[in-house]
Write a protein that holds these residues in place. Sequence first.
Motif, PDB file in Angstrom:
ATOM      1  N   SER A   1       0.824  -1.204   0.000  1.00  0.00           N
ATOM      2  CA  SER A   1       0.000   0.000   0.000  1.00  0.00           C
ATOM      3  C   SER A   1       0.864   1.263   0.000  1.00  0.00           C
ATOM      4  CB  SER A   1      -0.902  -0.003   1.242  1.00  0.00           C
ATOM      5  OG  SER A   1      -1.483   1.277   1.426  1.00  0.00           O
ATOM      6  N   GLU A   2       0.735   2.037  -1.054  1.00  0.00           N
ATOM      7  CA  GLU A   2       1.465   3.301  -1.110  1.00  0.00           C
ATOM      8  C   GLU A   2       1.041   4.236   0.020  1.00  0.00           C
ATOM      9  OE1 GLU A   2       1.397   5.088  -5.007  1.00  0.00           O
ATOM     10  OE2 GLU A   2       1.954   3.200  -5.957  1.00  0.00           O
ATOM     11  N   ALA A   3      -0.250   4.175   0.402  1.00  0.00           N
ATOM     12  CA  ALA A   3      -0.746   5.021   1.490  1.00  0.00           C
ATOM     13  C   ALA A   3      -0.079   4.644   2.821  1.00  0.00           C
ATOM     14  CB  ALA A   3      -2.268   4.906   1.601  1.00  0.00           C
ATOM     15  N   ALA A   4       0.055   3.343   3.093  1.00  0.00           N
ATOM     16  CA  ALA A   4       0.707   2.902   4.334  1.00  0.00           C
ATOM     17  C   ALA A   4       2.168   3.335   4.356  1.00  0.00           C
ATOM     18  CB  ALA A   4       0.592   1.389   4.492  1.00  0.00           C
ATOM     19  N   VAL A   5       2.840   3.188   3.232  1.00  0.00           N
ATOM     20  CA  VAL A   5       4.248   3.590   3.153  1.00  0.00           C
ATOM     21  C   VAL A   5       4.379   5.099   3.365  1.00  0.00           C
ATOM     22  CG1 VAL A   5       6.228   3.785   1.581  1.00  0.00           C
ATOM     23  CG2 VAL A   5       4.996   1.616   1.779  1.00  0.00           C
ATOM     24  N   ALA A   6       3.456   5.878   2.808  1.00  0.00           N
ATOM     25  CA  ALA A   6       3.494   7.333   2.996  1.00  0.00           C
ATOM     26  C   ALA A   6       3.307   7.690   4.475  1.00  0.00           C
ATOM     27  CB  ALA A   6       2.420   8.008   2.142  1.00  0.00           C
ATOM     28  N   VAL A   7       2.389   6.992   5.161  1.00  0.00           N
ATOM     29  CA  VAL A   7       2.181   7.248   6.593  1.00  0.00           C
ATOM     30  C   VAL A   7       3.443   6.889   7.374  1.00  0.00           C
ATOM     31  CG1 VAL A   7       0.914   6.475   8.649  1.00  0.00           C
ATOM     32  CG2 VAL A   7      -0.330   7.021   6.545  1.00  0.00           C
ATOM     33  N   ALA A   8       4.024   5.726   7.067  1.00  0.00           N
ATOM     34  CA  ALA A   8       5.246   5.299   7.766  1.00  0.00           C
ATOM     35  C   ALA A   8       6.372   6.306   7.551  1.00  0.00           C
ATOM     36  CB  ALA A   8       5.668   3.907   7.287  1.00  0.00           C
ATOM     37  N   ARG A   9       6.567   6.719   6.314  1.00  0.00           N
ATOM     38  CA  ARG A   9       7.624   7.693   6.021  1.00  0.00           C
ATOM     39  C   ARG A   9       7.385   9.019   6.742  1.00  0.00           C
ATOM     40  NH1 ARG A   9       7.749   6.625  -0.408  1.00  0.00           N
ATOM     41  NH2 ARG A   9       9.294   4.945  -0.436  1.00  0.00           N
ATOM     42  N   GLY A  10       6.117   9.409   6.841  1.00  0.00           N
ATOM     43  CA  GLY A  10       5.784  10.683   7.466  1.00  0.00           C
ATOM     44  C   GLY A  10       5.852  10.673   8.982  1.00  0.00           C
ATOM     45  N   SER A  11       5.765   9.490   9.575  1.00  0.00           N
ATOM     46  CA  SER A  11       5.721   9.442  11.034  1.00  0.00           C
ATOM     47  C   SER A  11       6.983   8.891  11.685  1.00  0.00           C
ATOM     48  CB  SER A  11       4.515   8.625  11.502  1.00  0.00           C
ATOM     49  OG  SER A  11       4.607   7.297  11.039  1.00  0.00           O
ATOM     50  N   LEU A  12       7.828   8.218  10.926  1.00  0.00           N
ATOM     51  CA  LEU A  12       9.031   7.615  11.499  1.00  0.00           C
ATOM     52  C   LEU A  12      10.259   8.050  10.715  1.00  0.00           C
ATOM     53  CD1 LEU A  12       7.680   3.981  11.941  1.00  0.00           C
ATOM     54  CD2 LEU A  12       7.989   5.673  13.736  1.00  0.00           C
ATOM     55  N   SER A  13      11.251   8.489  11.438  1.00  0.00           N
ATOM     56  CA  SER A  13      12.490   8.906  10.799  1.00  0.00           C
ATOM     57  C   SER A  13      13.665   8.418  11.646  1.00  0.00           C
ATOM     58  CB  SER A  13      12.526  10.434  10.688  1.00  0.00           C
ATOM     59  OG  SER A  13      13.742  10.839  10.110  1.00  0.00           O
ATOM     60  N   HIS A  14      14.570   7.732  10.999  1.00  0.00           N
ATOM     61  CA  HIS A  14      15.767   7.231  11.667  1.00  0.00           C
ATOM     62  C   HIS A  14      16.801   6.971  10.575  1.00  0.00           C
ATOM     63  CE1 HIS A  14      18.417   4.551  13.966  1.00  0.00           C
ATOM     64  NE2 HIS A  14      17.885   5.093  15.045  1.00  0.00           N
ATOM     65  N   PRO A  15      18.082   7.214  10.833  1.00  0.00           N
ATOM     66  CA  PRO A  15      19.104   7.002   9.797  1.00  0.00           C
ATOM     67  C   PRO A  15      19.189   5.560   9.286  1.00  0.00           C
ATOM     68  CG  PRO A  15      20.057   8.087  11.737  1.00  0.00           C
ATOM     69  CD  PRO A  15      18.641   7.769  12.067  1.00  0.00           C
ATOM     70  N   LEU A  16      18.757   4.598  10.082  1.00  0.00           N
ATOM     71  CA  LEU A  16      18.821   3.192   9.676  1.00  0.00           C
ATOM     72  C   LEU A  16      17.520   2.687   9.051  1.00  0.00           C
ATOM     73  CD1 LEU A  16      20.662   1.667  12.783  1.00  0.00           C
ATOM     74  CD2 LEU A  16      21.639   2.219  10.537  1.00  0.00           C
ATOM     75  N   LEU A  17      16.578   3.583   8.801  1.00  0.00           N
ATOM     76  CA  LEU A  17      15.232   3.178   8.424  1.00  0.00           C
ATOM     77  C   LEU A  17      14.788   3.780   7.098  1.00  0.00           C
ATOM     78  CD1 LEU A  17      12.577   1.789   9.379  1.00  0.00           C
ATOM     79  CD2 LEU A  17      12.032   3.909  10.590  1.00  0.00           C
ATOM     80  N   SER A  18      14.197   2.939   6.250  1.00  0.00           N
ATOM     81  CA  SER A  18      13.568   3.432   5.022  1.00  0.00           C
ATOM     82  C   SER A  18      12.335   2.587   4.727  1.00  0.00           C
ATOM     83  CB  SER A  18      14.552   3.397   3.843  1.00  0.00           C
ATOM     84  OG  SER A  18      14.930   2.068   3.558  1.00  0.00           O
TER      85      SER A  18
END
Length: 182
Positions: free
Chosen positions: A54-71
């Motif tokens: 789901s592109e929508a789920a990925v957009a929510v994840a990207r918008g709410s979580l940020s970490h140098p080891l995370l994409s």
Amino acid sequence: MDTFSLLEREWRGFAAHVLQAGARTAIDVGCGRGALSGALALHGRLQTIGYDWSEAAVAVARGSLSHPLLSFETHDFGMPVRPTGVQPGAVDIVCCRFVLQYLDLPAFIANARCLLRPGTGTVYVLTQVREEMAKHARGGEGLPRAVIAELRGAWPAAPVWPLTRRGEVVAVALGDPRRAGS
């Protein structure tokens, strides 16, 4: 519960049965909003890619979580194409939390085995147990016990631990079959 709303019991079991010294990379199949992916990066200190169809789920994840080891990336594991961002034999941990029941099991396991680092890789599965869910009037979601047992039988190391008192939800760590005897 920790920062990313993971059950404390799940994380303790994950740390005991899945995280290993030297593990560096993980992928989270069906990451949704990214709770497990975030925990893997923050608490497990693993380079983590969360994948969801789901592109929508990925957009929510990207918008709410940020970490140098995370994409986060969009990918449908129901398709026979390997995800971008990972090479065969380069992943230490493949996580599949509450989504295995929706995938073609043999195809997914074959793909996961290909992605695992030889000799160290582990597939982590969190699933509802269909028979237990039906007993407690929660529907017939999840994998049947027989499928969980068959899946475990194909791996030399496959501890399972319940996350609920009645056993409606279990976690399984499938050890890389290439490390048998090591």
